[in-house]
Design an enzyme around this catalytic site. Structure first.
Site, PDB file in Angstrom:
ATOM      1  CD  GLU A  45       2.462  -4.115  28.215  1.00  0.00           C
ATOM      2  OE1 GLU A  45       2.110  -4.169  29.403  1.00  0.00           O
ATOM      3  OE2 GLU A  45       2.424  -5.094  27.436  1.00  0.00           O
ATOM      4  NE  ARG A  59      -4.665   1.489  40.271  1.00  0.00           N
ATOM      5  CZ  ARG A  59      -4.237   1.173  39.042  1.00  0.00           C
ATOM      6  NH1 ARG A  59      -3.003   0.779  38.834  1.00  0.00           N
ATOM      7  NH2 ARG A  59      -5.052   1.242  38.012  1.00  0.00           N
ATOM      8  CE  LYS A 100      -2.028   0.387  29.834  1.00  0.00           C
ATOM      9  NZ  LYS A 100      -0.709   0.252  29.265  1.00  0.00           N
TER      10      LYS A 100
END
Ligand code: ATP
Ligand code: MG
Length: 598
Positions: free
Chosen positions: A58, A300, A310
């Site tokens: 994104e 992850r 982020k």
């Protein structure tokens, strides 16, 4: 040891791809999306039978080292299976997304060493780019939504957000049906078009899938597909006031691009049933064709002493705790790059940590180990003094015949790469040495300079310490020594005098002053945000120390981004932004040995 180019190690995803290939799951697959849909350029992927993965960031921030794991995995699998990996921006949240981030992400993936072009069958010899945006498909997504409504599989819900939350239930309680759930397709279609046409306020209604409010999987309790949001989109401007939800958009993007293996992190495991539901329904409705993509999840990356959110990274930047997204202490790819980490070292790191479904923490030391393994064999060497103390020779003119004599010295640019050539420098009557290479009262086992002891100046001569000067506070201001004649390295006399210590130095007459930035971990705790702790409370106040050092003359031609091993100190890079030949600036990437375990 593996290296970045060695045969890829096996992992469970390779197992899945191998089985799919063996079963011919995607053999003969043809694109059967929406050829009439001119709004996107993915309308005809070249070879729909190829292994296709995608990396779907994104554009709401810079990529970090966690993303690097996903990039190396997705692009690496595509490369190894003769397929292609698409770079696709999941731009379904117009308020948070910006072109700056799109550009930074493109740059970071290229820098890591990956691309998304493939041969274009329509134009022999030409390539086509597999760079896409979710917003490329907004028209198709809208039509798919109308089709779901028409089939009684979606409805417009006008409950308040509060009511929706309450009727969703929880892990132990099933949800309850919305009063709007029984609307007819015609009513829903009309209302959905009013949503699209801007006749309802933001938040007044959502389009929901009609699945099962009692499903044990909360993600199947009529998830939202579209919301109303008057926001200017970085790609589509003000064309839309309704935007698809990520969970609705993502499977459709995968299918339209003929992705075979949609690989994501484990947080999305519970979304997989909806992924499957949606694509199966759209295939049944004839909007998409089988075989469709399948989602697979992996764990992850969690890296010690590092934040990989982020949102939190943005907070560090916005509140000025670091000097921007590319601050060399940041775990962003832009930061790691500026710090001096090479793309090869990051690829090597990702290869070594492997891919599993187990949650674990990786020690930051493994990233540094990969950096050292990459640079050891290729970074030119140089001498640098980072905490300088003057060493003066009191018998210089007796030994060399003149006070101004400069004695030529040389060293290989790299001990194992003769093709990199020879460094030339000179020894003069005064040199810079490291402050801690001298001790007036040496501790046990100290073999460097102390009164009465002899050491070798690396690539130079043997010297014998005779004393030091001190200021009023007792701090040593200079060290004195005599040169032992005929002991120069590389001459027959070099071995005549045995010494236990060798120290690095730079001639005071020719040393270049350089700003050297000594970086350390950004946080003092290995898991900065563990247990909901405010990660700002464990910022390391000593994460950046700037010193003026003296470096060897050969560094006078260093170009920005060039990497070196400063002998005895570690790996350094000429800072990409502030380094200039006339005012050198070096960042320490990491030391020669692991200091993280301390
Ligand atoms: P954040 O929560 O920090 O915003 P994100 O996952 O929302 O991260 P995206 O831009 O959506 O950020 O991520 C793009 C891809 O990178 C996703 O497929 C995601 O699963 C993957 N990814 C993100 N963080 C990690 C990580 N720490 N390790 C491995 N993959 C990751
Ligand atoms: Mg995300």
């Amino acid at each position: 040891m593996t290296d970045a180019t060695s045969k890829p190690s096996s992992n469970f995803l390779r197992g899945i791809i191998d089985r799919d290939l063996e079963a011919g799951r995607y053999a003969g697959r043809r694109y059967a999306g929406t050829p009439g849909d001119a709004s996107h350029h993915a309308a005809a992927p070249v070879d729909a039978a190829k292994i296709r993965t995608r990396f779907p960031p994104e554009p709401n921030g810079y990529l970090h080292v966690g993303h690097a794991k996903s990039i190396c995995l997705n692009f690496g699998l595509a490369r190894d299976y003769g397929g292609v990996c698409h770079l696709r921006f999941d731009d379904t949240n117009p308020e948070k997304e910006e072109q700056e981030y799109v550009d930074a992400i493109v740059d970071a993936v290229h820098w890591l060493g990956f691309g998304w072009d493939e041969p274009d069958p329509a134009k022999p010899g030409a390539t086509r780019s597999n760079l896409y945006f979710a917003s490329d498909y907004f028209d198709f997504m809208y039509r798919a939504a109308e089709a779901l409504i028409g089939a009684g599989l979606a409805y417009v819900d006008e409950q308040t957000a509060e009511q929706m939350r309450a009727s969703r239930g929880d892990f132990t309680t099933p949800g309850t049906d919305s009063p709007f759930r029984s609307r007819t397709p015609d009513e829903n279609l009309a209302r959905f078009r009013e949503m699209r046409d801007g006749r309802l306020a933001d938040g007044a209604a959502v389009l929901r899938a009609k699945i099962d409010m009692a499903s044990p999987n909360i993600n199947l309790r009529d998830p939202a597909l579209y919301r109303i949001k008057r926001a200017t989109h970085h790609n589509t401007g003000d064309r839309w006031c309704i935007y698809p939800m990520y969970t609705y958009a993502h499977p459709i993007e995968d299918a339209l691009e003929c992705i075979t293996h949609s690989i994501c992190t484990l947080e999305f495991e519970d979304q997989r049933p909806f992924y499957d539901w949606l694509l199966d329904k759209l295939c049944d409705l004839g909007l998409l064709a089988r075989p469709r993509p399948h989602q697979h999840e992996f764990a992850r990356l969690n890296l010690s002493y590092v934040i990989t959110s982020k949102r939190k990274l943005r907070q560090l930047v916005d509140e000025g705790h670091v000097d921007g997204w590319d601050d060399p202490r940041m775990p962003t790819l832009a930061g790691l790059r500026r710090r001096g980490y090479t793309p090869q070292s990051i690829q090597l790191f990702c290869e070594r940590i492997g891919v599993t479904k187990d949650h674990s923490w990786i020690d930051y030391a493994s990233l540094d180990a990969a950096l050292r393994d990459d640079l050891e064999g290729k970074a030119p060497r140089a001498m640098a003094v980072l905490d300088p103390l003057k060493l003066e020779f009191t018998n210089w003119s007796e030994v060399f015949g003149a006070a101004g004599h400069l004695e030529p010295c040389q060293a290989p640019a790299h001990p194992h790469l003769p093709e990199l050539g020879t460094r030339r420098f000179t020894l003069g009557p005064e040199v810079w040495i490291e402050r801690d290479d001298f001790a007036e009262q040496p501790p046990k086992g100290f073999f460097r300079l102390f009164p009465g002891n002899k050491v070798r100046l690396k690539y130079g001569v043997v010297v014998e310490c005779t004393g030091c000067d001190k200021d009023a506070e007792g701090r040593v201001t200079a060290v004195r020594a005599t040169v032992v004649p005929d002991t120069k390295s590389g001459t027959p006399g070099a071995d005549a005098v045995k010494v236990k210590g060798t120290i690095t130095w730079v001639g005071a007459h020719e040393a270049l002053a350089a700003e050297v930035r000594l970086y350390d971990r950004l946080f003092t705790e290995a898991q900065p945000d563990a247990g909901g702790r405010d990660f700002l409370s464990v910022l390391n106040p000593a994460s950046k120390k700037v010193v003026t050092g003296y470096v060897e003359p050969c560094l006078g031609t260093a170009v920005a981004d060039a990497k070196f091993q400063f002998e005895r100190h570690g790996y350094f890079v000429a800072d990409a932004t502030s380094h200039a030949v006339t005012a050198p600036v070096f960042n320490r990437i990491t030391g020669l040995k692991d200091s993280w375990g301390k």
